[in-house]
Structures are given as C-alpha cells and as structure tokens.
Design an enzyme around this catalytic site. Structure first.
Site, short mmCIF file in Angstrom:
data_model
loop_
_atom_site.label_atom_id
_atom_site.label_comp_id
_atom_site.label_asym_id
_atom_site.label_seq_id
_atom_site.Cartn_x
_atom_site.Cartn_y
_atom_site.Cartn_z
N ARG A 12 0.75 -1.14 0.06
CA ARG A 12 0.34 0.10 -0.11
C ARG A 12 1.17 1.98 0.02
NH1 ARG A 12 -5.45 0.80 1.56
NH2 ARG A 12 -6.03 2.79 1.96
N TYR A 13 2.05 1.46 0.75
CA TYR A 13 2.74 2.74 0.88
C TYR A 13 4.16 2.89 0.20
CZ TYR A 13 -0.98 2.76 4.85
OH TYR A 13 -2.30 2.27 5.52
N HIS A 79 20.13 -23.79 7.69
CA HIS A 79 21.66 -22.13 7.28
C HIS A 79 21.38 -21.45 6.12
CE1 HIS A 79 25.18 -20.22 7.86
NE2 HIS A 79 25.11 -20.20 8.38
N HIS A 152 0.57 27.97 21.65
CA HIS A 152 0.03 27.06 22.82
C HIS A 152 -1.32 27.16 22.29
CE1 HIS A 152 2.82 28.34 26.37
NE2 HIS A 152 2.42 30.04 26.10
N GLN A 234 31.75 -10.73 14.68
CA GLN A 234 31.88 -11.53 13.63
C GLN A 234 30.56 -10.56 12.34
OE1 GLN A 234 28.88 -14.94 12.96
NE2 GLN A 234 30.58 -15.47 14.22
N SER A 282 -15.30 11.31 3.36
CA SER A 282 -15.96 10.22 4.29
C SER A 282 -17.08 9.07 3.37
CB SER A 282 -17.03 11.60 4.98
OG SER A 282 -18.05 10.31 6.02
N ARG A 322 29.46 -11.51 18.68
CA ARG A 322 28.25 -11.72 18.43
C ARG A 322 27.36 -13.13 19.02
NH1 ARG A 322 25.88 -13.39 13.07
NH2 ARG A 322 24.15 -12.06 14.33
#
Length: 474
Positions: A12-13, A79, A152, A234, A282, A322
């Site tokens: 979506r973004y 791995h 403010h 590492q 809306s 590590r």
C-alpha cells in the site's frame, strides 16, 4: 484471492524503488556479488582460485535464484547462507568449491546490508531535498502574507504564511545535516572472520598480514567503499543500525510536526492539503474534506519513531563478538524503517507541492484578531501622547476582557470602539485605525524568509555538487 497476510508497507505505501531494493532478489544477488568480489581478490592475491572459477561465478551472478531449492537446502541445513552457497554452486560447478572461501556468514549478510542501506539512504536524501525545495518555494511565495500566529494553539502575534513554512523546512534541513553525516560516515565491514580477527585469512595467506589487509581493501573498493571499520566482531557494530534508524526517526519527527500543523490549519480552514476532484472525504458525510494525506504521514511517522527503538535495544544486548538475537529483529526493523520513511517522504512531496492557501479566510482571521494584536502598538502610541504606561495597560486589559466576553456571546469585536470612547485612553478613532495595518505587525518575516530560502537552496546545491547526486533537484 488473497488468503495470506502481506505487509501494508509493501502492498500500500512504499515505492517500487524501495520494494526492489529490499527484495530477496536484491539481497541475495548482492550476496553473490560479494562472493565474486571475494573470489576475485583471493585470485589476485595468489590463493588457489582460478580465473576460470571467477569468470564462472560472474557469469551466473544474475541468474534467477531457485528459491524452492534454497528452501530445501535451508530445511536440511537450518542455515540460510549455506543454503544459498549450495544453490549458487549448483549453477557454477567448477567454482562451487571456492565460494565463501575463508569467510563467515556475516561477510555476505552484513556487507550486503550496508550496501543496501547506503543505496536506501541516498534515495531518502533525494526525496528529502525535494520536500525541502517544495517548502522553500511555498515559503517564498507567501513570505509577506500576514497570518495569525499561535502559541499554545492560542491566538498570538502575526507571522506570515511563508515564515511558518520556513519553520517546517528548517526541521528538515537539520535532518539533512544528520543524514549527510550518516551517509558520509558509512563504513564497510569487510571479510573479518568468525570473531573479527582475520585468523582464517591469515592462515590462508601463510601469515602475510599485508595480504589480509589488501584483501579487505580490494573487496571494499569493488563494493564502493574506501574505509572499513578499524575493528569488528563477527558483525559490524550494531550501533550503526541505531544511527541509521535514528536519522529516519528524525525525518519522521519533522514530517509529523508538519502534518500535524497542516491538520490543525485545515480545521481552521486556512490552509489545506491537496484534494482531488473525485476524492471522497467520508463514506457517510459527503461534504467532508478530511486531511487524509497528513493523517497518513502522522500515522506512518509514529510507526518509524517507535520502530527506531529496536536498534538501540539490539545494540545494547550484543554479547562479546556476536550473538544471533539481532538477526530476526534486523530483518524486519531496518527494511520497514526505510519503507515507511520512503512512504512518508512521498506523501510529503505530494502535499508540499500542492498546498492550498485560503487567503480570504486567513485575511478575515487576521482582521478579527488584529484589534487585540494591535494593543501593544496602541499602548506605545498612547504613551507617546503623554499617557502613563501602567494605567493605559489596565485600560486596555479591562476593555479587552469586555470585548472578549461580548465575542463569546456571538457578537462582533468592539474593542477599538471601547478604547476610542474611553476618556482615559488618549487616542481617538482615527488615530487608532491608523495603527491597524497587518503588514505593520509581521516584523521582518519577509526578509527572514528570503534569507532562509536563499541559504537552504545553496545548501541543497552544495549537497548535489559534493555528492554528484543528479537526482537532487536544485
């Protein structure tokens, strides 16, 4: 049919560029390039790696990766790096035996991450300077338009529309400084072995320290880096991830501040984000023009700021040379931080390029509050006519409270009439009216904007010149 979860960041973004940059093809393709760079350097430095083996690795570096085969190998070996080594080796049978020679997994994982992050940071910089440039254009256009300032979120003295935009742009310029620092100080991890001692390569080169150093320098140069970390375990220092996510968070903070101000101004009907012809505000209230882009900027920016907490928590818990508790977190937090920041800046570009100013509403708001704003100047004018400053201050305060009470009843402001009719106030209606020019209450806003914009544009130009980044729009 979509029966499985997919991240909204990707669906979506985020931009196509970022999605490709953090794609499996890019990540594992970069691993293969690192294996080629390692093999080439080892061949040049005299290890038993042939020209033909390097050529075969190069010939298959861009082959489509058989992810099903990788999954089968990973299921068997548990791995991921070893799984990719086996699949790459199947494409390069003559070179299979020398792939990853002397290296540990972090040779490909960490160096590839740094290379991808570098490209992502450069892209973010290009997007960021475009936002700054758009804000500068907007600020300059409206540098002299008076508007009500807020402290403010209460009415204060006048500023200008352009001056306020400079406050937003200045935040992003600070982010640009930080981003440039991060980019300029990116270091390469290199091929450092299991604990960062280069012991495996020292053994391969029969104790020749100089060749170990040349190996790292040659690989770094091929990958576009001139400097390596002086020491490493590492992995490269996970503090680097903190530095990267921190600058993305800083950009998000600036974007949130801008978008939040825009949302408030749109509520006041003074300034609006772009609204397309057929856009629906809306599903229920057809008249609505919600600031959905700015709301999305705020929403994604909050995510980035929260996401940035992952890196310091990971960096602070790394044990000695590590641990592996960083891996799963980094696979998510770094790419998503970049994808979200890219999305925010793309939204920022859209909004800043199309901000709509409702000049008549701004003017009406200014005129509504101008009598109160002018009281300080009226006080000084009255004192110049021989009045007592403290006594006049009390007159203005009293009449202001009366006028405010009247306005709260839905009536118009009559402060100036009250002052003109007050025998204790030495200015008549004509003298009072002469003070009421909005341009007289904006100080040096136009000059501040002109100076700021000139400086900002010069910095963007310098950035483009220093980096050679042709994508930066001066």
């Amino acid at each position: 049919m979509k029966e499985f979860y997919e991240s909204p960041l990707s669906s979506r973004y985020a931009s196509e560029y970022m999605l490709r940059l953090f794609s499996p093809d890019k990540r594992y393709g970069t691993w293969r390039r690192l294996w080629v760079a390692l093999a080439r350097a080892e061949h040049r430095l005299g290890l038993p790696v042939t020209d033909e083996q390097v050529a075969q690795l190069e010939a298959h570096v861009d082959d489509e990766i058989d992810y099903a085969a990788v999954a089968e190998w990973e299921k068997k070996l548990r791995h991921d790096v070893m799984a990719h080594i086996h699949v790459y080796g199947e494409s390069c049978p003559d070179a299979a035996g020398i792939i990853h020679l002397g290296a540990t997994s972090c040779y490909v994982t960490d160096n590839a991450d740094i290379m991808i992050y570098r490209d992502a940071l450069l892209h973010i910089r290009s997007e960021l300077v475009s936002v700054i440039a758009a804000l500068c254009d907007f600020a300059y256009k409206y540098r002299a338009m008076p508007t009500l300032g807020y402290t403010h979120f209460q009415p204060a003295q006048l500023v200008t529309v352009g001056k306020r935009a400079c406050l937003w742009a200045q935040d992003f310029l600070l982010d640009l400084d930080e981003l440039n620092f991060v980019i300029d100080n990116l270091l390469f991890h290199g091929c450092r072995g299991t604990t960062g001692t280069d012991a495996s390569f020292l053994s391969l080169f029969d104790g020749n320290i100089q060749k170990v150093r040349e190996l790292n320098a040659m690989i770094a140069e091929e990958c576009g880096f001139s400097t390596l970390f002086p020491v490493a375990g590492q992995t490269y220092p996970r503090k680097y991830d903190s530095r990267i996510l921190n600058v993305l968070s800083a950009i998000a903070q600036s974007a949130y501040r801008f978008a939040n101000d825009m949302r408030l101004l749109q509520h006041l009907r003074q300034v609006e984000e772009p609204f397309e012809k057929n856009q629906v505000g809306s599903s229920a209230m057809a008249y609505k023009r919600n600031p959905m882009r700015c709301e999305r900027i705020c929403s994604l920016s909050r995510y980035i700021m929260a996401d940035a907490l992952n890196a310091p928590m990971t960096a602070s818990t790394q044990w000695f040379e590590r641990t592996l508790d960083d891996s799963a977190n980094r696979r998510i937090s770094l790419p998503e931080g970049f994808l979200a920041c890219d999305a925010v800046l793309r939204l920022m570009r859209n909004v800043t390029a199309g901000i709509h100013v409702n000049e008549k509403i701004i003017e009406r708001t200014v005129l509504e509050y101008l009598p109160f704003i002018a009281t300080e100047n009226l006080l000084m004018s009255a004192v110049r006519k021989g009045g007592d400053r403290q006594e006049l201050h009390e007159v203005i305060r009293t009449r202001s409270m009366e006028a405010t009470a009247r306005m709260k009843e839905g009536l118009n402001c009559d402060l100036l009439d009250r002052l003109a009719l007050d025998p204790a106030f030495p200015l008549d209606r004509e003298e009072i009216t002469a003070v009421l020019d909005p341009a007289a209450f904006i100080g040096i806003c136009p000059e501040q904007v002109e100076e700021f914009v000139a400086g900002a544009r010069a910095r963007i130009a310098d950035c483009a010149a220093e980096t050679g980044d042709v994508s930066i729009n001066v």
